[in-house]
Scaffold this active site. Sequence first.
Site, PDB file in Angstrom:
ATOM      1  N   ASN A 102      19.484  71.835  28.539  1.00 30.37           N
ATOM      2  CA  ASN A 102      18.740  71.583  27.072  1.00 30.37           C
ATOM      3  C   ASN A 102      17.409  72.228  27.072  1.00 30.37           C
ATOM      4  O   ASN A 102      16.195  71.480  27.899  1.00 30.37           O
ATOM      5  CB  ASN A 102      18.683  70.092  26.898  1.00 30.37           C
ATOM      6  CG  ASN A 102      17.952  69.802  25.462  1.00 30.37           C
ATOM      7  OD1 ASN A 102      17.687  70.508  24.855  1.00 30.37           O
ATOM      8  ND2 ASN A 102      17.757  68.253  25.254  1.00 30.37           N
ATOM      9  N   LYS A 162      15.268  72.415  24.896  1.00 28.61           N
ATOM     10  CA  LYS A 162      14.188  71.868  24.127  1.00 28.61           C
ATOM     11  C   LYS A 162      13.237  73.278  23.285  1.00 28.61           C
ATOM     12  O   LYS A 162      14.021  74.036  23.041  1.00 28.61           O
ATOM     13  CB  LYS A 162      13.312  70.979  24.772  1.00 28.61           C
ATOM     14  CG  LYS A 162      14.384  70.033  25.389  1.00 28.61           C
ATOM     15  CD  LYS A 162      13.424  68.538  26.180  1.00 28.61           C
ATOM     16  CE  LYS A 162      14.639  67.899  26.647  1.00 28.61           C
ATOM     17  NZ  LYS A 162      13.871  66.368  27.236  1.00 28.61           N
ATOM     18  N   HIS A 166      20.060  63.583  20.053  1.00 26.69           N
ATOM     19  CA  HIS A 166      18.938  63.512  21.193  1.00 26.69           C
ATOM     20  C   HIS A 166      17.757  62.455  20.902  1.00 26.69           C
ATOM     21  O   HIS A 166      17.400  62.180  19.843  1.00 26.69           O
ATOM     22  CB  HIS A 166      18.604  64.837  21.525  1.00 26.69           C
ATOM     23  CG  HIS A 166      17.524  64.860  22.684  1.00 26.69           C
ATOM     24  ND1 HIS A 166      16.344  64.164  22.916  1.00 26.69           N
ATOM     25  CD2 HIS A 166      18.057  65.237  24.074  1.00 26.69           C
ATOM     26  CE1 HIS A 166      16.073  64.514  24.327  1.00 26.69           C
ATOM     27  NE2 HIS A 166      17.024  64.884  24.955  1.00 26.69           N
ATOM     28  N   GLU A 172      14.731  62.525  21.141  1.00 28.15           N
ATOM     29  CA  GLU A 172      13.645  62.986  20.664  1.00 28.15           C
ATOM     30  C   GLU A 172      13.919  63.511  19.129  1.00 28.15           C
ATOM     31  O   GLU A 172      12.791  63.201  18.454  1.00 28.15           O
ATOM     32  CB  GLU A 172      13.257  64.458  21.366  1.00 28.15           C
ATOM     33  CG  GLU A 172      12.727  64.197  22.784  1.00 28.15           C
ATOM     34  CD  GLU A 172      12.917  65.255  23.920  1.00 28.15           C
ATOM     35  OE1 GLU A 172      13.442  66.331  23.479  1.00 28.15           O
ATOM     36  OE2 GLU A 172      12.874  64.913  25.110  1.00 28.15           O
ATOM     37  N   GLU A 225      21.581  59.156  28.196  1.00 25.11           N
ATOM     38  CA  GLU A 225      20.112  59.263  28.589  1.00 25.11           C
ATOM     39  C   GLU A 225      19.236  58.112  28.290  1.00 25.11           C
ATOM     40  O   GLU A 225      18.794  58.031  27.113  1.00 25.11           O
ATOM     41  CB  GLU A 225      19.713  60.494  27.631  1.00 25.11           C
ATOM     42  CG  GLU A 225      20.666  61.836  27.719  1.00 25.11           C
ATOM     43  CD  GLU A 225      19.859  62.979  27.483  1.00 25.11           C
ATOM     44  OE1 GLU A 225      19.565  64.121  28.387  1.00 25.11           O
ATOM     45  OE2 GLU A 225      19.184  63.284  26.420  1.00 25.11           O
ATOM     46  N   GLY A 243      12.182  63.236  30.961  1.00 31.72           N
ATOM     47  CA  GLY A 243      10.784  63.953  31.321  1.00 31.72           C
ATOM     48  C   GLY A 243       9.913  63.121  31.963  1.00 31.72           C
ATOM     49  O   GLY A 243       8.831  63.582  32.219  1.00 31.72           O
ATOM     50  N   SER A 301      15.711  63.369  33.840  1.00 28.23           N
ATOM     51  CA  SER A 301      15.150  63.571  35.268  1.00 28.23           C
ATOM     52  C   SER A 301      16.198  63.982  36.217  1.00 28.23           C
ATOM     53  O   SER A 301      15.861  63.646  37.383  1.00 28.23           O
ATOM     54  CB  SER A 301      14.043  62.535  35.387  1.00 28.23           C
ATOM     55  OG  SER A 301      12.926  62.780  34.655  1.00 28.23           O
TER      56      SER A 301
HETATM   57  P1  PGA Z   1      14.821  65.855  31.365  1.00 29.83           P
HETATM   58  O1  PGA Z   1      15.293  66.004  29.917  1.00 29.83           O
HETATM   59  O2  PGA Z   1      16.053  66.441  32.399  1.00 29.83           O
HETATM   60  O3  PGA Z   1      13.698  66.837  31.515  1.00 29.83           O
HETATM   61  O4  PGA Z   1      14.466  64.573  31.797  1.00 29.83           O
HETATM   62  C1  PGA Z   1      16.795  65.557  29.708  1.00 29.83           C
HETATM   63  C2  PGA Z   1      17.237  65.694  28.227  1.00 29.83           C
HETATM   64  O5  PGA Z   1      16.257  65.084  27.483  1.00 29.83           O
HETATM   65  O6  PGA Z   1      18.201  66.017  27.797  1.00 29.83           O
END
Ligand code: PGA
Length: 251
Positions: A9, A11, A96, A98, A168, A174, A214
């Site tokens: 992803n 982003k 997601h 976010e 998630e 993150g 992460s």
């Molecule tokens: P990350 O993000 O691996 O940077 O924690 C995962 C995601 O949000 O899909």
Amino acid sequence: MRKNIVAGNWKMNKTLQEGIELAKDLQTALSGKKVKCDVIVCTPFIHLASVNAVIDGQTVKLGAENCADKASGAYTGEVSAAMVASTGAKYVILGHSERRAYYGETGAILKEKVKLALENQLTPIFCIGEVLAERESGKQNEVVKKQIEESLFDLSAEDFGKVVLAYEPVWAIGTGKTASSAQAQEMHAFIRQTLKAQYGAAVADNTSILYGGSCNAANAKELFANPDVDGGLIGGAALKTDTFLPIIEAF
Ligand code: PGA
């Protein structure tokens, strides 16, 4: 049988040129390699058509990070599921955290997006997960179950069978703080149980449930070794082939 999947992803990262380079690099790195999972890159909308031109669609598959909750019309700035599909993309990340947190995407809106994705032959990678306060008060199962119910459980078993889930935990995205292997397995098993109660054992067993938050080269092997963890949705570590490849090779 359900598939093992590692999906990146991106982003809101990478210019168009940088994205094309990354996709080319990944395609080259994986060509001729025996990989034990499907590999997907989910890119910003503007990258899709160009990235599609530099991957073979088999070794590396393509997805978007979002799509509109309307089919077409006067929705300035939005990108429809049909437009995403017309680039050659086969997947779309929906729900997601976010998008839910920063852009007000509710369960009802996501339900529309899932329907439109499926109508356009896109596989939704549907994200679910609790925030830290919910985990700390022991509400994670309840929260995740509700997210699944409100956006997905009106689907027929046949349509649900086309969906990929990604658990998630928001506190792990993150942050460098991964769910422990045991926490991931426990939640994934609960999710599969929830699917079984609604759609029966065959659908539950065939649904790929990815872990995200992460996930990296150091923890992927242990996470993916769990019986109910079928791969990962990878943010930060998907932005370089050097860090993404070892996660793919964790299978
Ligand atoms: P990350 O993000 O691996 O940077 O924690 C995962 C995601 O949000 O899909």
